[in-house]
Design a protein around this motif. Structure first.
Motif, PDB file in Angstrom:
ATOM      1  N   SER A 263       6.873 -17.211  -1.432  1.00 38.21           N
ATOM      2  CA  SER A 263       5.447 -17.554  -1.506  1.00 38.21           C
ATOM      3  C   SER A 263       5.058 -18.595  -0.470  1.00 38.21           C
ATOM      4  O   SER A 263       3.878 -18.750  -0.155  1.00 38.21           O
ATOM      5  CB  SER A 263       5.098 -18.052  -2.917  1.00 38.21           C
ATOM      6  OG  SER A 263       5.899 -19.176  -3.262  1.00 38.21           O
ATOM      7  N   GLY A 264       6.040 -19.326   0.078  1.00 35.14           N
ATOM      8  CA  GLY A 264       5.718 -20.292   1.119  1.00 35.14           C
ATOM      9  C   GLY A 264       5.255 -19.621   2.396  1.00 35.14           C
ATOM     10  O   GLY A 264       4.409 -20.151   3.122  1.00 35.14           O
ATOM     11  N   THR A 265       5.789 -18.451   2.677  1.00 31.19           N
ATOM     12  CA  THR A 265       5.376 -17.677   3.857  1.00 31.19           C
ATOM     13  C   THR A 265       4.216 -16.759   3.537  1.00 31.19           C
ATOM     14  O   THR A 265       3.265 -16.639   4.316  1.00 31.19           O
ATOM     15  CB  THR A 265       6.560 -16.838   4.385  1.00 31.19           C
ATOM     16  OG1 THR A 265       7.601 -17.733   4.801  1.00 31.19           O
ATOM     17  CG2 THR A 265       6.139 -15.957   5.553  1.00 31.19           C
ATOM     18  N   VAL A 266       4.288 -16.101   2.383  1.00 28.50           N
ATOM     19  CA  VAL A 266       3.266 -15.113   2.006  1.00 28.50           C
ATOM     20  C   VAL A 266       2.299 -15.755   1.027  1.00 28.50           C
ATOM     21  O   VAL A 266       2.446 -15.670  -0.187  1.00 28.50           O
ATOM     22  CB  VAL A 266       3.909 -13.851   1.398  1.00 28.50           C
ATOM     23  CG1 VAL A 266       2.837 -12.809   1.086  1.00 28.50           C
ATOM     24  CG2 VAL A 266       4.948 -13.270   2.352  1.00 28.50           C
ATOM     25  N   SER A 267       1.293 -16.425   1.576  1.00 30.75           N
ATOM     26  CA  SER A 267       0.246 -17.054   0.754  1.00 30.75           C
ATOM     27  C   SER A 267      -0.995 -16.162   0.771  1.00 30.75           C
ATOM     28  O   SER A 267      -0.963 -15.033   1.262  1.00 30.75           O
ATOM     29  CB  SER A 267      -0.058 -18.456   1.275  1.00 30.75           C
ATOM     30  OG  SER A 267      -0.303 -18.429   2.668  1.00 30.75           O
ATOM     31  N   ASP A 268      -2.097 -16.671   0.243  1.00 31.89           N
ATOM     32  CA  ASP A 268      -3.292 -15.834   0.071  1.00 31.89           C
ATOM     33  C   ASP A 268      -3.872 -15.316   1.385  1.00 31.89           C
ATOM     34  O   ASP A 268      -4.575 -14.303   1.395  1.00 31.89           O
ATOM     35  CB  ASP A 268      -4.376 -16.624  -0.683  1.00 31.89           C
ATOM     36  CG  ASP A 268      -4.027 -16.868  -2.140  1.00 31.89           C
ATOM     37  OD1 ASP A 268      -3.112 -16.173  -2.641  1.00 31.89           O
ATOM     38  OD2 ASP A 268      -4.643 -17.736  -2.765  1.00 31.89           O
ATOM     39  N   ASN A 269      -3.611 -16.008   2.487  1.00 33.21           N
ATOM     40  CA  ASN A 269      -4.171 -15.589   3.772  1.00 33.21           C
ATOM     41  C   ASN A 269      -3.327 -14.520   4.468  1.00 33.21           C
ATOM     42  O   ASN A 269      -3.671 -14.084   5.565  1.00 33.21           O
ATOM     43  CB  ASN A 269      -4.325 -16.792   4.706  1.00 33.21           C
ATOM     44  CG  ASN A 269      -2.992 -17.432   5.057  1.00 33.21           C
ATOM     45  OD1 ASN A 269      -2.218 -17.774   4.168  1.00 33.21           O
ATOM     46  ND2 ASN A 269      -2.716 -17.601   6.335  1.00 33.21           N
ATOM     47  N   ILE A 270      -2.248 -14.088   3.834  1.00 35.62           N
ATOM     48  CA  ILE A 270      -1.344 -13.102   4.432  1.00 35.62           C
ATOM     49  C   ILE A 270      -1.503 -11.746   3.752  1.00 35.62           C
ATOM     50  O   ILE A 270      -1.694 -11.658   2.539  1.00 35.62           O
ATOM     51  CB  ILE A 270       0.120 -13.569   4.330  1.00 35.62           C
ATOM     52  CG1 ILE A 270       0.331 -14.846   5.150  1.00 35.62           C
ATOM     53  CG2 ILE A 270       1.085 -12.484   4.783  1.00 35.62           C
ATOM     54  CD1 ILE A 270       0.143 -14.668   6.652  1.00 35.62           C
ATOM     55  N   LEU A 271      -1.417 -10.697   4.534  1.00 35.38           N
ATOM     56  CA  LEU A 271      -1.414  -9.316   4.072  1.00 35.38           C
ATOM     57  C   LEU A 271      -0.148  -8.674   4.627  1.00 35.38           C
ATOM     58  O   LEU A 271       0.219  -8.911   5.784  1.00 35.38           O
ATOM     59  CB  LEU A 271      -2.664  -8.610   4.573  1.00 35.38           C
ATOM     60  CG  LEU A 271      -2.868  -7.117   4.330  1.00 35.38           C
ATOM     61  CD1 LEU A 271      -4.367  -6.808   4.260  1.00 35.38           C
ATOM     62  CD2 LEU A 271      -2.238  -6.278   5.458  1.00 35.38           C
ATOM     63  N   CYS A 272       0.540  -7.862   3.821  1.00 37.80           N
ATOM     64  CA  CYS A 272       1.785  -7.238   4.260  1.00 37.80           C
ATOM     65  C   CYS A 272       1.721  -5.715   4.138  1.00 37.80           C
ATOM     66  O   CYS A 272       0.939  -5.180   3.348  1.00 37.80           O
ATOM     67  CB  CYS A 272       2.972  -7.740   3.440  1.00 37.80           C
ATOM     68  SG  CYS A 272       3.341  -9.498   3.633  1.00 37.80           S
ATOM     69  N   VAL A 273       2.559  -5.062   4.902  1.00 44.17           N
ATOM     70  CA  VAL A 273       2.669  -3.598   4.851  1.00 44.17           C
ATOM     71  C   VAL A 273       4.131  -3.209   4.695  1.00 44.17           C
ATOM     72  O   VAL A 273       5.033  -3.936   5.116  1.00 44.17           O
ATOM     73  CB  VAL A 273       2.097  -2.930   6.117  1.00 44.17           C
ATOM     74  CG1 VAL A 273       0.618  -3.236   6.280  1.00 44.17           C
ATOM     75  CG2 VAL A 273       2.886  -3.351   7.360  1.00 44.17           C
ATOM     76  N   ARG A 274       4.368  -2.050   4.101  1.00 48.35           N
ATOM     77  CA  ARG A 274       5.709  -1.476   4.063  1.00 48.35           C
ATOM     78  C   ARG A 274       6.051  -0.909   5.447  1.00 48.35           C
ATOM     79  O   ARG A 274       5.169  -0.470   6.180  1.00 48.35           O
ATOM     80  CB  ARG A 274       5.791  -0.374   3.023  1.00 48.35           C
ATOM     81  CG  ARG A 274       5.560  -0.831   1.606  1.00 48.35           C
ATOM     82  CD  ARG A 274       5.849   0.278   0.598  1.00 48.35           C
ATOM     83  NE  ARG A 274       5.531  -0.159  -0.764  1.00 48.35           N
ATOM     84  CZ  ARG A 274       4.398   0.130  -1.391  1.00 48.35           C
ATOM     85  NH1 ARG A 274       3.486   0.881  -0.797  1.00 48.35           N
ATOM     86  NH2 ARG A 274       4.182  -0.314  -2.611  1.00 48.35           N
TER      87      ARG A 274
END
Length: 259
Positions: A185-196
């Motif tokens: 969660s330190g890297t992937v916070s609310d401002n981040i979007l991820c893809v498979r």
């Protein structure tokens, strides 16, 4: 105290288990200028007229998205020098036209990996055009499980000779909770979007700052930010700045907003 130390040790062990990330711009170089979509497909002319190439005077290459007649959106980690913007370049070195832009016309976000480039006015046509931002009605839409397309220049697998033809790849957006299982969660916070990134399909070196655009509605929802340090073809998620998180910041600097 022993209980506390045990909990602390478990926390440290858990944190160290998360995959490290790297900016696509900084993926190990091959013989030619970096710019890569792995295992994508060649774009036909005019497929992504909003995609621009960014050749920085420091010698690195990134992507960007035209969001208005005088604005390009990209990643903050790309910036730091003057830049030549390549417009309508399905073949990277054969742009419809280019503009040189001073670093003084680059606006960096102070707390996120996103930036704006103020460009000379460009007219729109089928080879050079803007992409729309999500509307304010969609600002809380996380776009989970939506399909989107990312585009950039380069090779089709890690370490390949890099062709100059624009490549695109279709990717599915995932829940942040799924992405956090890999990066935390330190890297992937609310401002981040991820893809498979199944079957080695991913963004990679040189794609930094480039667009992620939904199939449904053609909205710019992501700005390419990071890949797994394990490699672009590792099958681990790729990360983007979440454009809906930055709608106010973009509007305040450019006046561009959709309601």
């Amino acid at each position: 105290m022993k209980v506390f130390l045990t909990i602390l040790a478990l926390a440290v062990a858990s944190a160290s288990a998360f995959e490290e990330v790297v900016h696509p711009k900084d993926v190990a170089k091959v013989n030619k200028i970096e710019g890569r979509i792995t295992n994508g497909y060649p774009a036909y002319e005019g497929k992504a007229p909003y995609t621009v190439g960014l050749g920085f005077s420091g010698g690195w290459w990134c992507g960007g998205s035209i969001i208005g007649n005088t604005w390009v959106l990209t990643a903050e980690h790309c910036t730091g020098s003057d830049v030549t913007v390549y417009f309508g370049a399905t073949w990277r070195t054969n742009a419809q036209f280019t503009h040189w832009v001073s670093r003084n016309d680059i606006i960096n976000h102070h707390n996120a990996d996103i930036a704006l480039i103020r460009i000379p006015h460009v007219d729109f046509w089928h080879m050079v055009n803007k992409v729309e931002l999500p509307s304010y009605n969609d600002r809380y839409n996380d776009f989970n499980e939506h399909w989107a397309v990312a585009c950039g220049w380069g090779g089709t697998y890690d370490g390949s000779p890099l062709p100059d033809w624009l490549q695109c790849v279709d990717l599915q957006i995932i829940h942040n909770s799924e992405c956090q299982q890999t990066y935390g969660s330190g890297t992937v916070s609310d401002n981040i979007l991820c893809v498979r990134t199944p079957d080695g399909k991913s963004t990679c070196g040189g794609d930094s700052g480039g667009p992620l655009v939904t199939h449904d509605g053609n909205k710019l929802v992501g700005v390419t930010n990071f890949v797994a340090a394990a490699g672009c073809q590792s099958g681990l998620p790729s990360g983007f700045q979440r454009v809906t998180y930055h709608l106010d910041w973009i509007r305040d600097h450019t006046g561009i907003a959709y309601y």
